[in-house]
Write a protein that holds these residues in place. Structure first.
Motif, PDB file in Angstrom:
ATOM      1  N   SER A 154       1.064   2.956  -5.932  1.00  0.00           N
ATOM      2  CA  SER A 154       1.947   1.803  -5.765  1.00  0.00           C
ATOM      3  C   SER A 154       2.627   1.700  -4.401  1.00  0.00           C
ATOM      4  CB  SER A 154       3.006   1.822  -6.877  1.00  0.00           C
ATOM      5  OG  SER A 154       3.792   2.973  -6.757  1.00  0.00           O
TER       6      SER A 154
ATOM      7  N   VAL B  60       2.597  -0.051  -1.018  1.00  0.00           N
ATOM      8  CA  VAL B  60       1.992  -1.214  -0.370  1.00  0.00           C
ATOM      9  C   VAL B  60       1.364  -0.831   0.977  1.00  0.00           C
ATOM     10  CG1 VAL B  60       2.527  -3.443   0.693  1.00  0.00           C
ATOM     11  CG2 VAL B  60       3.468  -2.880  -1.550  1.00  0.00           C
TER      12      VAL B  60
ATOM     13  N   THR C  37       2.890  -6.620 -11.226  1.00  0.00           N
ATOM     14  CA  THR C  37       3.882  -6.640 -10.148  1.00  0.00           C
ATOM     15  C   THR C  37       4.082  -8.028  -9.550  1.00  0.00           C
ATOM     16  OG1 THR C  37       4.281  -5.857  -7.866  1.00  0.00           O
ATOM     17  CG2 THR C  37       2.014  -5.948  -8.561  1.00  0.00           C
TER      18      THR C  37
ATOM     19  N   ALA D  23       4.016  -8.446  -6.587  1.00  0.00           N
ATOM     20  CA  ALA D  23       3.098  -8.489  -5.433  1.00  0.00           C
ATOM     21  C   ALA D  23       1.833  -9.292  -5.741  1.00  0.00           C
ATOM     22  CB  ALA D  23       2.736  -7.076  -4.998  1.00  0.00           C
TER      23      ALA D  23
ATOM     24  N   ASN E 235      11.920  -5.840  -8.328  1.00  0.00           N
ATOM     25  CA  ASN E 235      12.329  -4.555  -7.735  1.00  0.00           C
ATOM     26  C   ASN E 235      13.053  -3.686  -8.752  1.00  0.00           C
ATOM     27  OD1 ASN E 235      11.820  -6.459  -5.479  1.00  0.00           O
ATOM     28  ND2 ASN E 235      12.267  -4.632  -4.278  1.00  0.00           N
TER      29      ASN E 235
ATOM     30  N   THR F 258       9.792   4.934  -0.072  1.00  0.00           N
ATOM     31  CA  THR F 258       9.799   3.743   0.777  1.00  0.00           C
ATOM     32  C   THR F 258      10.807   2.716   0.270  1.00  0.00           C
ATOM     33  OG1 THR F 258       8.087   2.673  -0.570  1.00  0.00           O
ATOM     34  CG2 THR F 258       7.326   3.985   1.304  1.00  0.00           C
ATOM     35  N   HIS F 259      11.389   2.952  -0.908  1.00  0.00           N
ATOM     36  CA  HIS F 259      12.229   1.927  -1.533  1.00  0.00           C
ATOM     37  C   HIS F 259      13.662   1.958  -1.024  1.00  0.00           C
ATOM     38  CE1 HIS F 259       9.026   1.912  -4.814  1.00  0.00           C
ATOM     39  NE2 HIS F 259       8.927   0.781  -4.146  1.00  0.00           N
ATOM     40  N   LEU F 260      14.214   0.767  -0.942  1.00  0.00           N
ATOM     41  CA  LEU F 260      15.511   0.588  -0.291  1.00  0.00           C
ATOM     42  C   LEU F 260      16.647   1.408  -0.929  1.00  0.00           C
ATOM     43  CD1 LEU F 260      17.317  -0.902   1.733  1.00  0.00           C
ATOM     44  CD2 LEU F 260      17.509  -2.759   0.057  1.00  0.00           C
TER      45      LEU F 260
ATOM     46  N   ILE G 169      16.449   5.260  -0.551  1.00  0.00           N
ATOM     47  CA  ILE G 169      16.623   5.635   0.863  1.00  0.00           C
ATOM     48  C   ILE G 169      18.100   5.528   1.246  1.00  0.00           C
ATOM     49  CG2 ILE G 169      16.179   4.858   3.244  1.00  0.00           C
ATOM     50  CD1 ILE G 169      13.279   4.354   2.416  1.00  0.00           C
TER      51      ILE G 169
ATOM     52  N   MET H 132      19.328   4.854   8.316  1.00  0.00           N
ATOM     53  CA  MET H 132      18.194   4.095   7.804  1.00  0.00           C
ATOM     54  C   MET H 132      18.025   2.839   8.644  1.00  0.00           C
ATOM     55  SD  MET H 132      19.849   2.410   4.432  1.00  0.00           S
ATOM     56  CE  MET H 132      18.545   1.180   4.333  1.00  0.00           C
TER      57      MET H 132
ATOM     58  N   TYR I  37      16.620  -7.206  -8.032  1.00  0.00           N
ATOM     59  CA  TYR I  37      16.678  -5.817  -8.504  1.00  0.00           C
ATOM     60  C   TYR I  37      16.927  -5.803 -10.003  1.00  0.00           C
ATOM     61  CZ  TYR I  37      16.705  -4.826  -3.586  1.00  0.00           C
ATOM     62  OH  TYR I  37      16.334  -4.771  -2.266  1.00  0.00           O
TER      63      TYR I  37
ATOM     64  N   VAL J 299      19.282  -7.216   1.560  1.00  0.00           N
ATOM     65  CA  VAL J 299      19.286  -5.810   1.979  1.00  0.00           C
ATOM     66  C   VAL J 299      20.709  -5.417   2.394  1.00  0.00           C
ATOM     67  CG1 VAL J 299      18.371  -4.168   3.678  1.00  0.00           C
ATOM     68  CG2 VAL J 299      16.854  -5.890   2.677  1.00  0.00           C
TER      69      VAL J 299
ATOM     70  N   ARG K  60       9.264  -5.578   8.575  1.00  0.00           N
ATOM     71  CA  ARG K  60       8.148  -4.795   8.053  1.00  0.00           C
ATOM     72  C   ARG K  60       7.017  -5.767   7.706  1.00  0.00           C
ATOM     73  NH1 ARG K  60       9.305  -1.172   2.741  1.00  0.00           N
ATOM     74  NH2 ARG K  60       9.252  -3.243   1.797  1.00  0.00           N
TER      75      ARG K  60
ATOM     76  N   ASP L 215       6.487  -8.462   4.430  1.00  0.00           N
ATOM     77  CA  ASP L 215       7.688  -8.673   3.611  1.00  0.00           C
ATOM     78  C   ASP L 215       8.056 -10.160   3.548  1.00  0.00           C
ATOM     79  OD1 ASP L 215       8.499  -6.219   2.644  1.00  0.00           O
ATOM     80  OD2 ASP L 215       9.840  -5.766   4.321  1.00  0.00           O
TER      81      ASP L 215
ATOM     82  N   LEU M 275      12.163 -12.838  -2.700  1.00  0.00           N
ATOM     83  CA  LEU M 275      11.375 -12.704  -3.931  1.00  0.00           C
ATOM     84  C   LEU M 275      12.356 -12.628  -5.086  1.00  0.00           C
ATOM     85  CD1 LEU M 275       8.624 -10.043  -3.052  1.00  0.00           C
ATOM     86  CD2 LEU M 275       8.284 -12.502  -3.441  1.00  0.00           C
TER      87      LEU M 275
HETATM   88  N1  UFG Z   1      13.985  -2.211   3.292  1.00  0.00           N
HETATM   89  C1  UFG Z   1      14.685  -1.915   4.451  1.00  0.00           C
HETATM   90  N2  UFG Z   1      14.732  -0.616   4.853  1.00  0.00           N
HETATM   91  C2  UFG Z   1      14.131   0.405   4.174  1.00  0.00           C
HETATM   92  C3  UFG Z   1      13.413   0.096   2.999  1.00  0.00           C
HETATM   93  C4  UFG Z   1      13.360  -1.223   2.586  1.00  0.00           C
HETATM   94  O1  UFG Z   1      15.237  -2.796   5.107  1.00  0.00           O
HETATM   95  O2  UFG Z   1      14.202   1.555   4.621  1.00  0.00           O
HETATM   96  C5  UFG Z   1      13.942  -3.612   2.839  1.00  0.00           C
HETATM   97  C6  UFG Z   1      12.518  -4.162   2.770  1.00  0.00           C
HETATM   98  O3  UFG Z   1      12.141  -4.690   4.022  1.00  0.00           O
HETATM   99  C7  UFG Z   1      12.679  -5.227   1.678  1.00  0.00           C
HETATM  100  C8  UFG Z   1      13.760  -4.648   0.762  1.00  0.00           C
HETATM  101  O4  UFG Z   1      14.422  -3.643   1.526  1.00  0.00           O
HETATM  102  O5  UFG Z   1      13.157  -6.411   2.244  1.00  0.00           O
HETATM  103  C9  UFG Z   1      13.196  -4.001  -0.485  1.00  0.00           C
HETATM  104  O6  UFG Z   1      12.163  -3.116  -0.104  1.00  0.00           O
HETATM  105  P1  UFG Z   1      11.484  -2.075  -1.094  1.00  0.00           P
HETATM  106  O7  UFG Z   1      10.463  -1.323  -0.305  1.00  0.00           O
HETATM  107  O8  UFG Z   1      12.539  -1.317  -1.807  1.00  0.00           O
HETATM  108  O9  UFG Z   1      10.770  -3.006  -2.170  1.00  0.00           O
HETATM  109  P2  UFG Z   1       9.709  -4.184  -1.942  1.00  0.00           P
HETATM  110  O10 UFG Z   1      10.441  -5.453  -2.178  1.00  0.00           O
HETATM  111  O11 UFG Z   1       8.937  -4.077  -0.708  1.00  0.00           O
HETATM  112  O12 UFG Z   1       8.661  -3.790  -3.063  1.00  0.00           O
HETATM  113  C10 UFG Z   1       8.792  -4.114  -4.410  1.00  0.00           C
HETATM  114  C11 UFG Z   1       8.078  -3.118  -5.269  1.00  0.00           C
HETATM  115  C12 UFG Z   1       6.623  -3.103  -4.943  1.00  0.00           C
HETATM  116  C13 UFG Z   1       6.067  -4.466  -5.056  1.00  0.00           C
HETATM  117  C14 UFG Z   1       6.865  -5.448  -4.235  1.00  0.00           C
HETATM  118  C15 UFG Z   1       6.424  -6.841  -4.469  1.00  0.00           C
HETATM  119  O13 UFG Z   1       8.634  -1.852  -5.083  1.00  0.00           O
HETATM  120  O14 UFG Z   1       5.949  -2.257  -5.837  1.00  0.00           O
HETATM  121  O15 UFG Z   1       8.228  -5.369  -4.585  1.00  0.00           O
HETATM  122  O16 UFG Z   1       6.498  -7.558  -3.293  1.00  0.00           O
HETATM  123  F1  UFG Z   1       4.797  -4.500  -4.623  1.00  0.00           F
END
Ligand code: UFG
Length: 320
Positions: free
Chosen positions: A74, A76, A114, A116, A167, A183-185, A188, A200, A218, A253, A276, A279, A283
């Motif tokens: 999972s 991306v 998802t 996604a 999320n 990798t999740h906000l 982290i 971060m 979320y 964020v 990133r 993104d 959503l």
């Molecule tokens: N972000 C930051 N800094 C970080 C990590 C994340 O600014 O260090 C931002 C990302 O750019 C994004 C937001 O925080 O705008 C959330 O990011 P996440 O990585 O936590 O989650 P995503 O929205 O990218 O991903 C989630 C799910 C995925 C799924 C996706 C669908 O975790 O499995 O939504 O778009 F694919």
């Protein structure tokens, strides 16, 4: 019900396993531990270490009445550079599982799909009938499995539900997010609050949103678990339902970072970096369909509460 949980040693699978046990279900967890943790499998569940490709003998023995399928790759970013892993594990693995189910005469499944699958949305909140145009391989593989489920429902009378998560965050039953590659906000930001990371990066503050940072929906992992229990018995044979799962409210964020500062009492230094790749600006789910059909309502929609639960469990495990 006698159920098999594929991927029950992972974050979401383990929380749902705990909720199933609490609801009186008999649970066998199947997990190859490629990303999960054996000690996350809740007490009371039977654990079999095996991959989806090896699931046939397990299903033949357990004879589950339903399967909940969380087992997937999972990340991306990884899916963009190592797509073969995602097609093999997510699509090949799911096909093997469906065939194992058919052989064991088990035709009821709840699948972790998802947001996604939608890609860059034309409108938010996103309804289930929005176009599906995934912008990464991860989303494409999940969408392929959704299509597989429609075929199996039509041809083999499967009763299937795809839950499209937005999320997922927070913690429950003492179980939280523990990814080797985080990798999740929220996790982290909590690691920064705890001093395990120095700072971060906020990925972009020039988005067309009120504070310039991305907006996401979320959803508390407990609310997600509630939805799985409702979805388990919902479809009739021959039916494949698709439900979005989110709070229906977006947080930026910056708002998440502020909530982490408030909950933890720590400063959380941030740098602002480039966007990133891939993104979308916003959503947010429309979860109207699951609310109307199954009476689901999120019980923990508050961002501070989601962050607090994640922080408490991470601290108890000495991880944040
Ligand atoms: N972000 C930051 N800094 C970080 C990590 C994340 O600014 O260090 C931002 C990302 O750019 C994004 C937001 O925080 O705008 C959330 O990011 P996440 O990585 O936590 O989650 P995503 O929205 O990218 O991903 C989630 C799910 C995925 C799924 C996706 C669908 O975790 O499995 O939504 O778009 F694919």
């Amino acid at each position: 019900m006698r159920v098999l949980v594929a991927g029950g040693a992972g974050y979401i699978g383990s929380v749902v396993t705990a909720a199933l046990l609490e609801g009186g279900h008999e649970v066998t967890v199947l997990d190859d531990l490629s990303t999960g943790h054996a000690d996350a499998v809740p007490e009371g569940a039977r654990f079999v270490q095996a991959s989806l490709q090896e699931s046939a003998p397990v299903l033949a023995e357990v004879r589950p009445e339903a399967v909940l399928h969380f087992a997937a790759k999972s990340l991306v970013g990884e899916s963009q550079v190592r797509p073969e892993l995602y097609w093999e594990h997510n699509v090949g693995g799911s096909l093997a599982l469906l065939e194992a189910m058919r052989a064991a005469d088990c035709r009821r499944i709840v699948f972790s799909s998802t947001a996604a699958t939608y890609g860059e949305p034309d409108q938010v909140p996103i309804p289930e009938d929005a176009p599906t145009r995934p912008t990464n391989t991860y989303g494409a593989t999940k969408l392929a499995v959704d299509a597989m489920l429609t075929s199996y429902a039509t041809a083999y009378d499967f009763a299937a539900v795809s839950l499209r998560y937005f999320n997922v965050a927070g913690a429950a039953h003492g179980l939280g997010e523990r990814h080797t590659t985080e990798t999740h906000l929220i996790p982290i930001a909590l690691q920064v609050a705890a001093g395990r990371r120095e700072s971060m990066t906020i990925y972009g503050e020039d988005y067309p949103t009120p504070d310039g940072t991305c907006i996401r929906d979320y959803i508390h992992v407990s609310d997600l678990a509630d939805a799985h229990l409702l979805a388990l018995t919902a479809p009739e044979p021959g039916e494949h339902r698709v439900y979005n799962l989110g709070n229906g409210t977006g947080f930026s964020v910056q708002q998440v970072v502020d909530a982490v500062r408030e909950v933890t009492g720590h400063p959380v230094p941030v740098e602002v970096g480039a966007r990133r790749a891939g993104d979308p600006a916003q959503l947010v789910a429309s979860s109207d369909r699951i609310r109307a059909d199954l009476g689901w309502t999120p019980r923990h929609p508050d961002l501070t509460g989601i962050v607090r639960d994640a922080w408490e469990v991470a601290q108890a495990r000495n991880e944040a």
